[in-house]
Design an enzyme around this catalytic site. Structure first.
Site, PDB file in Angstrom:
ATOM      1  CG  LEU A 177       8.493 -12.144   6.538  1.00 30.69           C
ATOM      2  CD1 LEU A 177       7.796 -11.352   7.276  1.00 30.69           C
ATOM      3  CD2 LEU A 177       8.772 -13.506   6.206  1.00 30.69           C
ATOM      4  CG  ASP A 178       7.802 -12.077  -0.711  1.00 32.17           C
ATOM      5  OD1 ASP A 178       9.051 -11.740  -0.489  1.00 32.17           O
ATOM      6  OD2 ASP A 178       7.180 -13.040  -1.085  1.00 32.17           O
ATOM      7  CE  LYS A 179       3.812  -2.416  -1.018  1.00 31.27           C
ATOM      8  NZ  LYS A 179       3.825  -1.327  -2.218  1.00 31.27           N
ATOM      9  CB  THR A 213       4.298 -11.927   3.160  1.00 28.14           C
ATOM     10  OG1 THR A 213       4.345 -13.042   1.558  1.00 28.14           O
ATOM     11  CG2 THR A 213       4.564 -13.213   4.039  1.00 28.14           C
TER      12      THR A 213
END
EC number: 5.4.99.-
Length: 284
Positions: free
Chosen positions: A133-135, A137
């Site tokens: 997951l993106d930082k 998110t």
């Protein structure tokens, strides 16, 4: 490392070789070691690779740790881990906003993988990254607890058999459900960003369902038919409805990126149990 797996009642008759190679995706090198070391048993009795296996059989494998490569990760803080589901093969945790999924350099710390390493160390186990997951998110993220199950989970992900639904809050009044089918590629001028690139980009499809539309913002659910970097964020920005708080794809200020991996459903690769996970509290 020893694994004992009870084959599900739906298991088709096949040889042990077929089970290891086609169903469990055991690498060729590891299959070779299992065979020459005679490290496989069926119902606690030795079994040859050409013999058949059946539903409800207990298959036990003894795998040497050095048969798999593992990159050592510095242990972080186990207190940062919130477990949503866990068994002997996999673990789903609730990722906080603002931390990376994994280190990019061996000496890097402060990521979710560092903290999960500390948590699993107490069980003498290690985490393996299945997806990220993106930082910015938050939400449900899946890790393997051993290298044996890792390629199986990777295949389920590639075949879209791991269902993930995201919550997002976007700017503007979005009143209709829609499907965004726009190719995504790398922004050559800013390595942090992705762009819509119908000529050279990769196929990307996002399904959007409106939960509630307000005058200035809208609450939506997103499901992915593909898994490109920043896919939801790029797609929604391309509609003129960027995610609130997105530091890359919009200019308005927000407290945080309003994107949360809210639900995850998958069929357990060994037990065939349907696992349904909700990462509370979510965005609304």
């Amino acid at each position: 490392m020893e694994y004992s797996i009870v084959l599900p009642t739906s298991q088709k008759k096949m040889t042990l070789r077929e089970l290891l190679e086609k169903e469990w995706l055991v690498p060729r090198k590891v299959r070779h070691f299992l065979r020459v070391r005679k490290n496989v048993w069926r119902n606690h009795q030795p079994i040859n690779f050409h013999e058949f296996v059946y539903a409800n059989d207990i298959i036990t494998l003894q795998i040497e740790e050095e048969d798999y490569n593992y990159q050592n990760v510095t242990a972080g803080s186990k207190e940062n881990i919130t477990v949503l589901f866990e068994d002997e093969h996999l673990v789903v945790v609730n990722k906080p906003v603002g931390i990376k999924t994994h280190p990019n350099q061996p000496e890097e710390t402060g990521t979710l993988l560092n903290d999960l390493t500390a948590y699993l160390a107490e069980q003498d186990e290690r985490p393996y990254v299945v997806h990220r997951l993106d930082k910015e998110t938050s939400g449900a993220i899946l890790f393997a607890k051993n290298p044996f199950v890792l390629p199986i989970l990777g295949r389920l992900l590639e075949e879209k058999k791991i269902y993930r639904r995201y919550q997002a809050v976007v700017w503007g009044k979005l009143t209709q459900d829609c499907t965004i089918d726009k190719k995504i590629g790398r922004n050559r001028h800013d390595h942090r960003k992705q762009i819509i690139d119908e000529r050279h980009g990769k196929t990307a499809i996002t399904h959007v369902k409106v939960h509630q539309a307000h005058q200035k913002t809208s609450e939506i659910y997103c499901t992915l038919a593909t898994g490109r970097t920043h896919q939801i964020r790029v797609h929604l920005a391309s509609l003129g409805h960027p995610v609130v708080g997105d530091p890359l794809y919009q200019n308005k200020k927000g407290a945080r990126l309003a994107l949360h991996a809210y639900e995850m459903n998958l069929l357990h690769p060994f037990t065939q149990e349907q696992i349904q996970i909700t990462a509370q509290p979510g965005l609304w």
